[in-house]
Design a protein around this motif. Structure first.
Motif, PDB file in Angstrom:
ATOM      1  N   GLY A 122      -0.733  -5.874  -4.023  1.00  0.00           N
ATOM      2  CA  GLY A 122      -0.981  -4.511  -4.474  1.00  0.00           C
ATOM      3  C   GLY A 122      -2.459  -4.242  -4.680  1.00  0.00           C
ATOM      4  O   GLY A 122      -2.984  -3.192  -4.282  1.00  0.00           O
ATOM      5  N   SER A 123      -3.158  -5.197  -5.313  1.00  0.00           N
ATOM      6  CA  SER A 123      -4.586  -5.031  -5.547  1.00  0.00           C
ATOM      7  C   SER A 123      -5.374  -5.127  -4.237  1.00  0.00           C
ATOM      8  O   SER A 123      -6.359  -4.405  -4.048  1.00  0.00           O
ATOM      9  N   LEU A 124      -4.921  -6.003  -3.337  1.00  0.00           N
ATOM     10  CA  LEU A 124      -5.592  -6.127  -2.043  1.00  0.00           C
ATOM     11  C   LEU A 124      -5.448  -4.838  -1.234  1.00  0.00           C
ATOM     12  O   LEU A 124      -6.415  -4.368  -0.615  1.00  0.00           O
ATOM     13  N   LEU A 138      -0.099 -12.469   4.610  1.00  0.00           N
ATOM     14  CA  LEU A 138       0.488 -12.823   3.318  1.00  0.00           C
ATOM     15  C   LEU A 138       1.795 -12.075   3.072  1.00  0.00           C
ATOM     16  O   LEU A 138       2.752 -12.641   2.538  1.00  0.00           O
ATOM     17  N   SER A 139       1.862 -10.807   3.468  1.00  0.00           N
ATOM     18  CA  SER A 139       3.101 -10.038   3.257  1.00  0.00           C
ATOM     19  C   SER A 139       4.227 -10.571   4.139  1.00  0.00           C
ATOM     20  O   SER A 139       5.399 -10.547   3.744  1.00  0.00           O
ATOM     21  N   GLN A 140       3.881 -11.075   5.330  1.00  0.00           N
ATOM     22  CA  GLN A 140       4.894 -11.709   6.181  1.00  0.00           C
ATOM     23  C   GLN A 140       5.366 -13.022   5.559  1.00  0.00           C
ATOM     24  O   GLN A 140       6.570 -13.311   5.526  1.00  0.00           O
ATOM     25  N   LYS A 141       4.406 -13.797   5.053  1.00  0.00           N
ATOM     26  CA  LYS A 141       4.728 -15.096   4.458  1.00  0.00           C
ATOM     27  C   LYS A 141       5.636 -14.940   3.245  1.00  0.00           C
ATOM     28  O   LYS A 141       6.547 -15.739   3.023  1.00  0.00           O
ATOM     29  N   PHE A 163       4.685  -4.012   1.522  1.00  0.00           N
ATOM     30  CA  PHE A 163       3.253  -4.140   1.765  1.00  0.00           C
ATOM     31  C   PHE A 163       2.949  -4.434   3.237  1.00  0.00           C
ATOM     32  O   PHE A 163       1.864  -4.083   3.730  1.00  0.00           O
ATOM     33  N   TYR A 164       3.902  -5.015   3.949  1.00  0.00           N
ATOM     34  CA  TYR A 164       3.698  -5.162   5.395  1.00  0.00           C
ATOM     35  C   TYR A 164       3.542  -3.788   6.029  1.00  0.00           C
ATOM     36  O   TYR A 164       2.669  -3.579   6.888  1.00  0.00           O
ATOM     37  N   HIS A 165       4.361  -2.826   5.589  1.00  0.00           N
ATOM     38  CA  HIS A 165       4.251  -1.454   6.111  1.00  0.00           C
ATOM     39  C   HIS A 165       2.910  -0.830   5.713  1.00  0.00           C
ATOM     40  O   HIS A 165       2.249  -0.184   6.539  1.00  0.00           O
ATOM     41  N   PHE A 166       2.505  -1.015   4.465  1.00  0.00           N
ATOM     42  CA  PHE A 166       1.228  -0.451   4.020  1.00  0.00           C
ATOM     43  C   PHE A 166       0.058  -0.995   4.840  1.00  0.00           C
ATOM     44  O   PHE A 166      -0.810  -0.249   5.300  1.00  0.00           O
ATOM     45  N   LYS A 170       9.394   3.466  10.828  1.00  0.00           N
ATOM     46  CA  LYS A 170       9.489   2.220  10.064  1.00  0.00           C
ATOM     47  C   LYS A 170       9.207   2.391   8.568  1.00  0.00           C
ATOM     48  O   LYS A 170      10.060   2.073   7.734  1.00  0.00           O
ATOM     49  N   ALA A 171       8.012   2.875   8.251  1.00  0.00           N
ATOM     50  CA  ALA A 171       7.572   2.865   6.853  1.00  0.00           C
ATOM     51  C   ALA A 171       8.327   3.872   5.993  1.00  0.00           C
ATOM     52  O   ALA A 171       8.859   3.520   4.934  1.00  0.00           O
ATOM     53  N   TYR A 172       8.388   5.135   6.428  1.00  0.00           N
ATOM     54  CA  TYR A 172       9.022   6.174   5.604  1.00  0.00           C
ATOM     55  C   TYR A 172      10.497   5.864   5.330  1.00  0.00           C
ATOM     56  O   TYR A 172      10.942   5.984   4.176  1.00  0.00           O
ATOM     57  N   PRO A 173      11.288   5.447   6.335  1.00  0.00           N
ATOM     58  CA  PRO A 173      12.690   5.081   6.044  1.00  0.00           C
ATOM     59  C   PRO A 173      12.800   3.948   5.026  1.00  0.00           C
ATOM     60  O   PRO A 173      13.722   3.933   4.207  1.00  0.00           O
ATOM     61  N   HIS A 174      11.852   2.994   5.078  1.00  0.00           N
ATOM     62  CA  HIS A 174      11.867   1.895   4.100  1.00  0.00           C
ATOM     63  C   HIS A 174      11.610   2.423   2.694  1.00  0.00           C
ATOM     64  O   HIS A 174      12.307   2.032   1.742  1.00  0.00           O
ATOM     65  N   PHE A 175      10.628   3.320   2.540  1.00  0.00           N
ATOM     66  CA  PHE A 175      10.335   3.872   1.219  1.00  0.00           C
ATOM     67  C   PHE A 175      11.538   4.669   0.699  1.00  0.00           C
ATOM     68  O   PHE A 175      11.841   4.637  -0.499  1.00  0.00           O
TER      69      PHE A 175
END
Length: 414
Positions: free
Chosen positions: A298-300, A328-331, A337-340, A362-367
């Motif tokens: 989040g901070s990154l 890192l978000s994949q790991k 955060f992968y979407h962000f 991808k991103a909007y449906p996830h949110f």
């Protein structure tokens, strides 16, 4: 009689029948009454039974009393978010055989599930919750503590904030004195952008943490209250309020809280257009955390956002930081955060078409699926503007309808 409970526990643990335990000492009937606390018994008899079981009764009674005290201390350390202390007490408790006695098992299991949620061990917590939901004859305290645990699980693991609120609101504080649940309600209301109720419950939580003299939780509650004020239309939050809390966190060496404050203060500066200050504060938050910290991403992400808006960092440097976030978000399997970070990458590469295709597909449906109100509102406006700019009114109206729901009221005008 405590001695009877202890004798019964060790007898059953060693799979010894009552008649075999009492042979040459006392009758089976007398053993039964001793275990149920229905008869007076001599010290000599207790000594002989203990010797046959291979236990030292005085030591076991001392252990019993220690467990009772340690369970209360363990729960309090979790409420106060004292990780090292909670870890230490858990380890001490695991050395007691009597922990599995009926008197303690349910309390221990309830607190253990809280510990797992506190430590991010969600699968362990889920397994215990499933077990506890099969229990019958719960005491009022146990019923309400289980409600609290379920509310936390729905919020932190399932991200189902409406379900969390529904469960947490059922808690009766007459039977369950842990008013920490007010803080969890505040976080849940904050997550659905209900600022007034989030502020209300954060304030009630603050009063509880003041009584507990938990400075870390006091800071978290005040920080949550600041966030609600900041997001109101007539916000007038001053920077000195954040600095006051940062100074308090530093004075008490509360690194986690200080990192959170730097993060939230950075967002305050970002909203105010102070991008340089925001990037510096986000960087402080990133530097305070370890990459495995759930809040690190989040901070990154905030750091990248501030740097991008400031416009002084090279494209190559931005992409390098973004790749760190993607990796890192994949790991950590953090889809949000992968979407962000993917959106940041497309934005920095000035791929407008790719940005909006990814956002919509991808991103909007996830949110939406996760119930993230603020990202849905923000990206809903972006998608509305994008399609209006393209002249696709039909597509624009899809997002306009979603945004209008926020302002729909149950008024009774003609």
């Amino acid at each position: 009689m405590l001695e009877g409970k202890i004798i019964k526990f060790y007898r059953e643990q060693q799979e010894i029948k009552q008649k075999d335990l009492g042979e040459g000492i006392c009758s089976t009937t007398h053993i039964s009454k001793i275990e149920r606390g229905l008869t007076e018994v001599s010290k000599e008899t207790i000594h002989l039974l203990s010797e046959r079981l291979g236990i030292h009764m005085e030591k076991e009674i001392e252990n019993y009393k220690s467990i009772d005290s340690l369970l209360k201390e363990w729960h309090e350390s979790i409420i106060k978010k004292l990780q090292n202390k909670a870890d230490s007490i858990k380890k001490r408790l695991e050395g007691f055989h009597l922990l599995q006695i009926q008197d303690f098992y349910r309390t221990y299991t309830l607190i253990l599930s809280r510990y797992h949620l506190f430590s991010g061990e969600n699968q362990h917590a889920k397994r215990l919750i499933e077990e506890m939901e099969m229990w019958s004859g719960l005491s009022p305290y146990e019923q309400n503590m289980l409600l609290h645990i379920n509310g936390i699980y729905h919020m932190r693991v399932n991200h189902d904030y409406f379900k969390a609120i529904s469960v947490l609101k059922k808690i009766s504080l007459d039977a369950y004195s842990n008013r920490e649940c007010f803080y969890d309600l505040a976080v849940a209301y904050h997550s659905i952008h209900s600022n007034v109720l989030a502020y209300f419950y954060a304030n009630k939580a603050l009063q509880f943490f003041v009584e507990m003299r938990s400075f870390s939780r006091m800071i978290e509650s005040e920080m949550l209250m600041l966030l609600q004020l900041e997001q109101s239309d007539d916000s007038n939050v001053e920077s000195k309020e954040y600095q006051r809390l940062i100074d308090m966190a530093e004075a008490y060496e509360l690194e986690h809280q200080r990192a959170l404050l730097h993060h939230n203060y950075a967002y305050h500066q970002l909203r105010s257009g102070e991008f340089k200050s925001a990037s510096e504060l986000y960087k402080k938050s990133v530097n305070t955390r370890q990459p495995q910290d759930p809040n690190y991403l989040g901070s990154l992400e905030g750091y990248i956002n501030a740097l991008t808006k400031e416009g002084r960092t090279s494209k190559d440097e931005l992409l390098q930081i973004i790749e760190e976030g993607l990796t890192l978000s994949q790991k950590t399997e953090n889809k949000t955060f992968y979407h962000f970070f993917t959106l940041h990458k497309l934005n920095v590469n000035e791929d407008k078409k790719g940005y909006f295709e990814y956002l919509e597909d991808k991103a909007y449906p996830h949110f939406q699926e996760m119930g993230y109100v603020l990202p849905m509102e923000h990206y809903g406006v972006l998608l509305f503007d994008y399609y209006m700019e393209k002249g696709d009114v039909g597509k624009a109206n899809v997002y306009a309808r979603g945004l209008m729901e926020k302002f729909r009221k149950n008024n009774q005008f003609v």
